[in-house]
Write a protein that holds these residues in place. Structure first.
Motif, PDB file in Angstrom:
ATOM      1  N   SER A  63       0.841  -1.197   0.000  1.00 32.42           N
ATOM      2  CA  SER A  63       0.000   0.000   0.000  1.00 32.42           C
ATOM      3  C   SER A  63       0.876   1.247   0.000  1.00 32.42           C
ATOM      4  O   SER A  63       2.046   1.197   0.393  1.00 32.42           O
ATOM      5  N   ARG A  64       0.285   2.347  -0.419  1.00 33.94           N
ATOM      6  CA  ARG A  64       1.007   3.623  -0.406  1.00 33.94           C
ATOM      7  C   ARG A  64       1.392   3.976   1.033  1.00 33.94           C
ATOM      8  O   ARG A  64       2.499   4.455   1.295  1.00 33.94           O
ATOM      9  N   ALA A  65       0.504   3.697   1.992  1.00 34.70           N
ATOM     10  CA  ALA A  65       0.781   3.993   3.402  1.00 34.70           C
ATOM     11  C   ALA A  65       1.990   3.196   3.896  1.00 34.70           C
ATOM     12  O   ALA A  65       2.824   3.721   4.641  1.00 34.70           O
ATOM     13  N   THR A  66       2.099   1.942   3.476  1.00 31.94           N
ATOM     14  CA  THR A  66       3.251   1.123   3.873  1.00 31.94           C
ATOM     15  C   THR A  66       4.537   1.718   3.335  1.00 31.94           C
ATOM     16  O   THR A  66       5.558   1.743   4.032  1.00 31.94           O
ATOM     17  N   VAL A  67       4.510   2.219   2.104  1.00 38.62           N
ATOM     18  CA  VAL A  67       5.705   2.841   1.532  1.00 38.62           C
ATOM     19  C   VAL A  67       6.110   4.050   2.380  1.00 38.62           C
ATOM     20  O   VAL A  67       7.269   4.175   2.790  1.00 38.62           O
ATOM     21  N   TYR A  68       5.163   4.946   2.649  1.00 43.96           N
ATOM     22  CA  TYR A  68       5.468   6.140   3.450  1.00 43.96           C
ATOM     23  C   TYR A  68       5.953   5.764   4.853  1.00 43.96           C
ATOM     24  O   TYR A  68       6.955   6.300   5.342  1.00 43.96           O
ATOM     25  N   ASN A  69       5.253   4.830   5.500  1.00 48.08           N
ATOM     26  CA  ASN A  69       5.640   4.433   6.865  1.00 48.08           C
ATOM     27  C   ASN A  69       7.004   3.754   6.896  1.00 48.08           C
ATOM     28  O   ASN A  69       7.797   3.982   7.808  1.00 48.08           O
TER      29      ASN A  69
END
Length: 163
Positions: A63-69
């Motif tokens: 997910s995009r959130a996983t990339v950012y986190n």
């Protein structure tokens, strides 16, 4: 600018990231390691969205959130550094076992040029000694206009000869 062979560097950063995640009681997921490997397999300075698209194109379910986190975690353990070049979106690059370098950024085409000058290292060491300061890293970004004929975004108001 690397000082280690790529596979050895990748093995070392995986080990460092595993230890960091374990110490922080964070899960060691395949997605987090896919983000780590993606950023260490590119020579580019990438933004999080570019990294997300690359991972998706490679078939990684993330997910995009996983990339950012994950990028935040990688910065915390000093494996990745974030740069803010002007008003552009933050860009990330690998930080482990790479020579210190600085950046020239074209204000017309946003092209990024890396350079390394040992005199800057000497200045850094002198300043650290004078101020009794343990410098971990520095960032030097110089903005201007590249003089390339094919600078794609140069306008009539910003000719190549203009300073």
């Amino acid at each position: 600018m690397s000082t280690l062979p790529q596979q050895q560097r990748l093995d070392e950063v995986r080990t460092i990231f595993k230890a960091f995640l374990k110490k922080r009681n964070k899960r060691q997921t395949p997605e987090r390691f896919a983000v780590l490997e993606a950023i260490y397999s590119t020579d580019d300075h990438v933004d999080a969205d570019e990294l997300f698209v690359r991972l998706k194109q490679d078939g990684t379910r993330v997910s995009r959130a996983t990339v950012y986190n994950t990028l935040e975690l990688l910065m915390e353990c000093d494996l990745v550094v974030r740069h803010q070049f002007g008003k552009n979106q933050a860009r990330y690059e690998r930080a482990y076992s790479y020579w210190q370098h600085d950046h020239l950024i074209c204000m017309d085409c946003n092209e990024l040029f890396e350079f390394c000058d040992p005199r800057l290292q000497s200045v850094q060491e002198m300043v650290a000694e004078i101020y009794d300061f343990d410098i971990k890293h520095h960032s030097l970004n110089m903005y201007g206009r590249c003089q390339r004929e094919n600078c794609p975004n140069r306008t009539e108001e910003a000719p190549a000869a203009e300073a």
